[in-house]
Design a protein around this motif. Structure first.
Motif, PDB file in Angstrom:
ATOM      1  N   SER A 146       0.828  -1.203   0.000  1.00 30.20           N
ATOM      2  CA  SER A 146       0.000   0.000   0.000  1.00 30.20           C
ATOM      3  C   SER A 146       0.864   1.255   0.000  1.00 30.20           C
ATOM      4  O   SER A 146       1.709   1.423   0.883  1.00 30.20           O
ATOM      5  CB  SER A 146      -0.907  -0.007   1.230  1.00 30.20           C
ATOM      6  OG  SER A 146      -1.316   1.301   1.568  1.00 30.20           O
ATOM      7  N   GLN A 148      -0.020   4.158   0.895  1.00 29.03           N
ATOM      8  CA  GLN A 148      -0.301   4.880   2.134  1.00 29.03           C
ATOM      9  C   GLN A 148       0.487   4.287   3.304  1.00 29.03           C
ATOM     10  O   GLN A 148       1.086   5.029   4.097  1.00 29.03           O
ATOM     11  CB  GLN A 148      -1.804   4.825   2.428  1.00 29.03           C
ATOM     12  CG  GLN A 148      -2.193   5.601   3.689  1.00 29.03           C
ATOM     13  CD  GLN A 148      -3.686   5.530   3.968  1.00 29.03           C
ATOM     14  OE1 GLN A 148      -4.433   4.866   3.264  1.00 29.03           O
ATOM     15  NE2 GLN A 148      -4.128   6.227   5.006  1.00 29.03           N
ATOM     16  N   GLU A 296       2.684  -5.416   6.424  1.00 32.21           N
ATOM     17  CA  GLU A 296       1.234  -5.472   6.221  1.00 32.21           C
ATOM     18  C   GLU A 296       0.676  -6.879   6.397  1.00 32.21           C
ATOM     19  O   GLU A 296      -0.522  -7.046   6.669  1.00 32.21           O
ATOM     20  CB  GLU A 296       0.886  -4.936   4.839  1.00 32.21           C
ATOM     21  CG  GLU A 296       1.121  -3.438   4.690  1.00 32.21           C
ATOM     22  CD  GLU A 296       1.141  -3.020   3.238  1.00 32.21           C
ATOM     23  OE1 GLU A 296       0.104  -2.507   2.773  1.00 32.21           O
ATOM     24  OE2 GLU A 296       2.175  -3.193   2.568  1.00 32.21           O
TER      25      GLU A 296
END
Length: 417
Positions: A146, A148, A296
């Motif tokens: 990601s 972000q 993640e």
């Protein structure tokens, strides 16, 4: 035979065996006992990462809320089995109270003191003491999917850089793939810690054990601790399934089992077993050169010289001995997001181990408050392999009444009483 006296080490994991090496080198006669096989518990199948970058404890601001969210998420890498266990809920309450910046930074400074010392110790062991462990110093990559999440790590990197002088290098997708071509181009980027290292844990323990035995040390397997024989503030002997073992000093390095010794040692050791898993296999054809952690998905990848390992997961499920297939599948599917060839064939071994988790993120390295010739070295959380040499050196200094090379106060038992 040593000349300083006889030390019995209870616990034959990485902390116990490394301590035995340092103690025997310092002139002590050493006997190590383990209720199972030497080096086969949590020390055996971990990912073998030696991480000076792992300064921050788990007690980061927001960590408890994130843990609760993860508990409610199907197939989360983090899991707590709900049960009526006062010790678990006390542990979680104390953990939650420390999930703030002040507590985190206090623990982090104490962790970094150990990390700085342990890297020097490892390099000395490998370069000057002929300890064979497939040591490689190739750094550690944190790839992200990601954009972000990748960008949000910048705040953590700033903290590590400014406060702890432990910066990571920010890599774009192209830069990360140039450094590690086995990564897919679907990653958003990666952060690279250049000073981290890795090794093969079972080779390390075997090498240390051999050298201790060459100095006259002994290792007793399937030898269960049963009790103490004491008088006037001292332990004279321990009772085991192999009989009575006398000693001048005693070191208890029992990892996740340490709380079971609370009554014997006259102290409170609030450790919970944090269960992790790994899969060991041959190196894939397109094998990574650099170890990686995928934040993640909470999966670690370690390319060793003689093999390849996926590992991670954190479960608070008590002393559960099962290997859950769906948890292993999280390791496989997690790695598939990032690597062109995430698995080697065939899978040679699936494994679990109980990490000894303290609620403040710091290990216990201290003398028993009840017995003046007994010490405890346990509670190393997810850094047992990393911190084994510095713990062993500190234990040897404390037992030998030498001036310790770093302040042992943060790792004392008094903080729990």
């Amino acid at each position: 035979m040593g000349s300083r006296g006889h030390i019995v080490v209870v616990g034959g994991g990485i902390i116990g065996v490394t301590s035995a090496w340092y103690l025997s080198r310092d002139g002590w006669q050493v006997t190590v006992i383990d209720q199972g096989e030497i080096g086969r518990a949590c020390s055996y199948g971990n990912c073998g990462l030696v991480c000076p970058s792992h300064v921050l404890p788990l007690t980061e601001p927001g960590a408890f809320k994130a843990a609760l969210t993860a508990m409610l998420t199907p197939n989360s890498p983090f899991r707590i089995q709900p049960r009526l266990d006062p010790a678990l809920w006390s542990w979680l309450w104390n953990f939650a109270k420390r999930c703030n910046k002040r507590s985190m930074l206090s623990a982090a400074h104490a962790i970094q003191a150990l990390l700085t010392s342990t890297l020097r110790e490892y390099e000395w062991l490998v370069s000057e003491q002929d300890v064979a462990c497939e040591w490689q110093k190739k750094g550690l990559l944190f790839p992200y999917l990601s954009p972000q999440a990748f960008e949000s790590y910048a705040a953590t990197n700033s903290l590590l850089t400014e406060v702890f002088q432990e910066p990571a290098r920010k890599l774009s997708t192209q830069q990360a793939i140039e450094l590690e071509p086995t990564l897919k181009d679907s990653i958003a980027g990666a952060w690279f810690y250049e000073h981290d290292a890795h090794l093969r844990p079972d080779r390390l323990i075997a090498s240390l054990q051999t050298q201790v035995e060459q100095r006259g040390g002994a290792f007793l397997e399937q030898c269960k601790f049963k009790g103490l024989q004491t008088q006037e503030g001292r332990i004279d002997a321990i009772e085991t399934s192999h009989g009575i073992l006398t000693g001048d000093r005693f070191l208890f390095a029992t990892g996740a089992w340490a709380p079971m010794l609370n009554e014997h040692l006259g102290c409170k050791i609030p450790i919970q077993p944090g269960k992790g898993y790994s899969i060991t296999m041959p190196r894939p054809n397109r094998c990574p050169n650099i170890p990686m952690i995928f934040p993640e998905h909470r999966v670690a990848v370690t390319p060793m010289l003689s093999g390849y390992r996926l590992g991670s997961i954190m479960e608070f499920v008590g002393y559960d001995e099962s290997i859950r297939p769906e948890r292993l599948e999280l390791l496989r599917t997690g790695a598939q997001h990032y690597l062109h060839e995430p698995l080697g064939k065939p899978e040679l071994e699936t494994w679990y181990g109980w990490r000894p988790m303290t609620y403040d993120g710091l290990p216990v390295i201290d003398r028993s408050p009840r017995w003046n010739n007994a010490w405890v070295a346990a509670g190393h959380n997810m850094l047992g392999l990393t911190l084994a040499p510095v713990t062993a050196r500190l234990v040897t200094e404390l037992i030998g009444a030498e001036t310790p090379h770093l302040d042992p106060t943060p790792y004392g038992l008094a903080r729990f009483q």
